[in-house]
Enzyme design. Sequence first.
Site, PDB file in Angstrom:
ATOM      1  N   ASP A   1     -19.718  15.022  44.277  1.00  0.00           N
ATOM      2  CA  ASP A   1     -20.416  15.387  43.039  1.00  0.00           C
ATOM      3  C   ASP A   1     -20.206  14.360  41.944  1.00  0.00           C
ATOM      4  O   ASP A   1     -19.612  14.643  40.897  1.00  0.00           O
ATOM      5  CB  ASP A   1     -19.981  16.777  42.563  1.00  0.00           C
ATOM      6  CG  ASP A   1     -20.429  17.881  43.496  1.00  0.00           C
ATOM      7  OD1 ASP A   1     -21.379  17.646  44.270  1.00  0.00           O
ATOM      8  OD2 ASP A   1     -19.830  18.975  43.479  1.00  0.00           O
ATOM      9  N   ASP A   8     -15.896  15.421  35.965  1.00  0.00           N
ATOM     10  CA  ASP A   8     -15.821  16.840  36.351  1.00  0.00           C
ATOM     11  C   ASP A   8     -14.900  16.995  37.549  1.00  0.00           C
ATOM     12  O   ASP A   8     -15.160  17.784  38.451  1.00  0.00           O
ATOM     13  CB  ASP A   8     -17.215  17.378  36.673  1.00  0.00           C
ATOM     14  CG  ASP A   8     -17.237  18.904  36.796  1.00  0.00           C
ATOM     15  OD1 ASP A   8     -16.402  19.565  36.144  1.00  0.00           O
ATOM     16  OD2 ASP A   8     -18.073  19.429  37.555  1.00  0.00           O
TER      17      ASP A   8
END
Length: 287
Positions: A235, A218
């Site tokens: 993340d 991502d």
Amino acid sequence: MSDEFGLVEPQEGEAFGDEWEEIDLSDSAADRIAKRKDRDFDEFRMRLKDADQFKVEQSVFDDATFAAIYKLVQDGYINAFGGPISTGKEANVFEALGGDEADVAVKIYRINASDFRHMRDYLEGDPRFQSIGHDKGQVVMAWVRKEYANLERAQRAGVRVPNPIAVERNVLVMELVGHADDRARRLSEVNVENPQTAFEVVREYMRRLYRAGLVHGDLSEYNLIIHEGELVVIDLGQAVTIHHPNAVSFLERDCRNVAKFFSRQGADADADQLFDFVTAEEEADDE
């Protein structure tokens, strides 16, 4: 924004293969504390529920979440809570004072509000989670332990990520990059003064992740932050192993996102060339 972006050095002698940490998803100490509900824990839970920064979370933080925080406080990883840094669909991040008096970030995943199906897409196919069931709480806890393990592996590979400190059930404690009142900025929020140099650092980090057996999954200008001239990858909860059935498509998407952003900033960035760079055999670099 500084035009200098120093690369982190990999740990000397570090080698990566197909070995993966076994991640235990059995009841944790926090679950046992929540079930026992002794007076000390009950008093702690009520104090936390009365705190301004947690009042809005009472409907989504279960007793075991409060027990996880209680255990991290007992173990010396958290001394005091500050305010929220960010609020997302799946997790809230709070500033806190760590055991060594340094500021830390406490990421608390909300089990009742997390996107169960989204998480399973990334967990299924990961060799560390072959036996995971369909219990939503187990999936969320697996996600948090996966994020901790991914941060450790990325750090050993020489990728600048927040330093993972502790994990308990659905709560992750890690380095706070910047401060709540002077937070690190996402690349999407800043003017990149030297986009070519920044792009070359990011592509090198992508290659190091790949050689460590990971694909971010991502990666974009929203999961890259800058603080005091240093680029940091964040993340990594959804990062998958290179053997995941969707690893190639995830990496291709990462390459498109990164190349598109840096091209807009004026860098010479091409998605196909980036993919080839990330996946190139190590021996080819020395030719």
